[in-house]
Design an enzyme around this catalytic site. Structure first.
Site, PDB file in Angstrom:
ATOM      1  N   GLY A  20     -28.350 -14.487 -48.578  1.00 33.51           N
ATOM      2  CA  GLY A  20     -27.257 -14.913 -48.370  1.00 33.51           C
ATOM      3  C   GLY A  20     -26.052 -14.639 -49.240  1.00 33.51           C
ATOM      4  O   GLY A  20     -24.968 -15.362 -49.209  1.00 33.51           O
ATOM      5  N   ASN A  22     -23.786 -12.411 -47.907  1.00 30.84           N
ATOM      6  CA  ASN A  22     -22.958 -12.464 -46.542  1.00 30.84           C
ATOM      7  C   ASN A  22     -22.265 -13.839 -46.441  1.00 30.84           C
ATOM      8  O   ASN A  22     -21.052 -14.262 -46.120  1.00 30.84           O
ATOM      9  CB  ASN A  22     -23.262 -11.812 -45.420  1.00 30.84           C
ATOM     10  CG  ASN A  22     -23.373 -10.336 -45.450  1.00 30.84           C
ATOM     11  OD1 ASN A  22     -22.016  -9.685 -45.294  1.00 30.84           O
ATOM     12  ND2 ASN A  22     -24.187  -9.582 -45.408  1.00 30.84           N
ATOM     13  N   MET A  95     -33.364 -13.754 -39.319  1.00 31.56           N
ATOM     14  CA  MET A  95     -34.307 -12.740 -39.190  1.00 31.56           C
ATOM     15  C   MET A  95     -35.098 -13.302 -37.792  1.00 31.56           C
ATOM     16  O   MET A  95     -36.233 -12.718 -37.311  1.00 31.56           O
ATOM     17  CB  MET A  95     -35.514 -12.678 -39.963  1.00 31.56           C
ATOM     18  CG  MET A  95     -34.709 -11.856 -41.319  1.00 31.56           C
ATOM     19  SD  MET A  95     -34.238 -10.267 -41.286  1.00 31.56           S
ATOM     20  CE  MET A  95     -35.793  -9.584 -41.117  1.00 31.56           C
ATOM     21  N   ILE A  97     -34.878 -13.727 -33.618  1.00 29.68           N
ATOM     22  CA  ILE A  97     -34.072 -13.384 -32.445  1.00 29.68           C
ATOM     23  C   ILE A  97     -33.897 -14.576 -31.347  1.00 29.68           C
ATOM     24  O   ILE A  97     -34.938 -15.010 -30.744  1.00 29.68           O
ATOM     25  CB  ILE A  97     -35.004 -12.132 -31.654  1.00 29.68           C
ATOM     26  CG1 ILE A  97     -35.010 -10.956 -32.494  1.00 29.68           C
ATOM     27  CG2 ILE A  97     -34.207 -11.876 -30.186  1.00 29.68           C
ATOM     28  CD1 ILE A  97     -36.100  -9.616 -31.971  1.00 29.68           C
ATOM     29  N   ASN A 112     -22.840 -10.646 -35.161  1.00 23.97           N
ATOM     30  CA  ASN A 112     -24.103 -10.586 -36.139  1.00 23.97           C
ATOM     31  C   ASN A 112     -23.600  -9.345 -36.908  1.00 23.97           C
ATOM     32  O   ASN A 112     -22.694  -8.551 -36.571  1.00 23.97           O
ATOM     33  CB  ASN A 112     -25.290 -10.175 -35.283  1.00 23.97           C
ATOM     34  CG  ASN A 112     -26.477  -9.760 -36.287  1.00 23.97           C
ATOM     35  OD1 ASN A 112     -26.600 -10.426 -37.402  1.00 23.97           O
ATOM     36  ND2 ASN A 112     -26.884  -8.699 -36.001  1.00 23.97           N
ATOM     37  N   HIS A 114     -24.873  -6.122 -39.097  1.00 25.35           N
ATOM     38  CA  HIS A 114     -26.060  -5.135 -38.943  1.00 25.35           C
ATOM     39  C   HIS A 114     -25.898  -4.012 -40.090  1.00 25.35           C
ATOM     40  O   HIS A 114     -24.758  -3.267 -39.850  1.00 25.35           O
ATOM     41  CB  HIS A 114     -26.449  -4.646 -37.389  1.00 25.35           C
ATOM     42  CG  HIS A 114     -27.705  -3.963 -37.394  1.00 25.35           C
ATOM     43  ND1 HIS A 114     -29.143  -4.503 -37.543  1.00 25.35           N
ATOM     44  CD2 HIS A 114     -27.797  -2.692 -37.371  1.00 25.35           C
ATOM     45  CE1 HIS A 114     -29.840  -3.389 -37.492  1.00 25.35           C
ATOM     46  NE2 HIS A 114     -29.102  -2.221 -37.362  1.00 25.35           N
TER      47      HIS A 114
HETATM   48  C1  GRF Z   1     -27.537  -7.465 -44.670  1.00 23.16           C
HETATM   49  O1  GRF Z   1     -27.833  -6.343 -44.724  1.00 23.16           O
HETATM   50  C2  GRF Z   1     -27.293  -7.904 -43.110  1.00 23.16           C
HETATM   51  O2  GRF Z   1     -26.551  -6.764 -42.661  1.00 23.16           O
HETATM   52  C3  GRF Z   1     -28.509  -7.837 -42.410  1.00 23.16           C
HETATM   53  O3  GRF Z   1     -29.524  -8.496 -43.301  1.00 23.16           O
HETATM   54  C4  GRF Z   1     -28.720  -8.310 -44.739  1.00 23.16           C
HETATM   55  C5  GRF Z   1     -28.428  -9.654 -45.196  1.00 23.16           C
HETATM   56  O4  GRF Z   1     -28.142  -9.891 -46.705  1.00 23.16           O
HETATM   57  N1  GRF Z   1     -28.459  -8.411 -41.130  1.00 23.16           N
HETATM   58  P1  GRF Z   1     -27.607 -11.151 -47.291  1.00 23.16           P
HETATM   59  O5  GRF Z   1     -28.602 -12.030 -47.011  1.00 23.16           O
HETATM   60  O6  GRF Z   1     -26.288 -11.455 -46.600  1.00 23.16           O
HETATM   61  O7  GRF Z   1     -27.407 -10.574 -48.776  1.00 23.16           O
END
Ligand code: GRF
Length: 192
Positions: A20, A22, A95, A97, A112, A114
């Site tokens: 988390g 992000n 995680m 879809i 999203n 990525h």
């Molecule tokens: C990030 O690298 C994002 O791009 C990918 O999953 C990871 C999540 O990291 N989809 P976090 O949980 O936000 O630290």
């Protein structure tokens, strides 16, 4: 979806499955005065997701949804999202879809992040594969979510140089730093 500064913030939900970082970064962004979003909800399919701690820390409601039965899970989320008048879904390390039907209900409103320069390296283990293929650059992408994995329209990307000494771990760290700049920038791009 464009809106001008001064209008009401778009009520947003962030979907996570893990750390988390992000999510935390988006919450901080949403708390800025001129941010185009407010975060009203955190959704996780994983009750052990570390990122769920930000729900308490920032007083944001969380929903933990068991995806054993996909259809039930998605219907439950949809109901909650409608009730909370959510106008933007940010997937951040989520995680699962999402189904075509779910996406149709939020058409053009799911984005999203990525950890690769799409269309290269869709799916998992992006850093490992980029290093193995001796790529000179990697990076991250924010894109709209379509029913094909990591394939929706690209909103913004940021590049990172891969150096000789990089490992999947160091590259992941470098890319994650860029992700934290990119996600807010991409949201501003689509909402301002
Ligand atoms: C990030 O690298 C994002 O791009 C990918 O999953 C990871 C999540 O990291 N989809 P976090 O949980 O936000 O630290």
């Amino acid at each position: 979806m464009k809106k001008s500064i001064g209008l009401k913030k778009t009520r947003s939900a962030v979907f996570i499955s893990g750390t988390g970082s992000n999510l935390k970064n988006l919450i901080k962004f949403s708390n800025k005065k001129n941010s185009p979003i407010s975060i009203e909800l955190i959704v996780s399919n994983n009750k052990k997701a570390k990122g769920l701690k930000y729900s308490n820390q920032y007083e944001i409601k969380k929903e933990i949804i068991n995806f054993k039965n996909y259809k039930l899970a998605e219907n439950k989320i949809l109901k909650i999202l409608m009730k909370k008048k959510i106008g933007l879904i940010c997937l951040a390390g989520f995680m699962k879809i999402l189904s075509r039907n779910f996406i149709k209900n939020f058409s053009g409103k799911i984005i999203n992040i990525h950890p690769s320069l799409l269309p290269k390296y869709k799916g998992l283990n992006t850093h490992f594969r980029a290093i193995k293929n001796k790529e000179k650059f990697s990076g991250c992408t924010v894109h709209f979510v379509s029913s094909k994995l990591d394939s929706g329209k690209i909103i913004m990307q940021k590049k990172v140089k891969i150096t000789r000494n990089d490992t999947s771990f160091s590259l992941k760290r470098k890319v994650l730093k860029k992700e934290h700049l990119l996600y807010p920038a991409a949201i501003k791009k689509i909402l301002y």
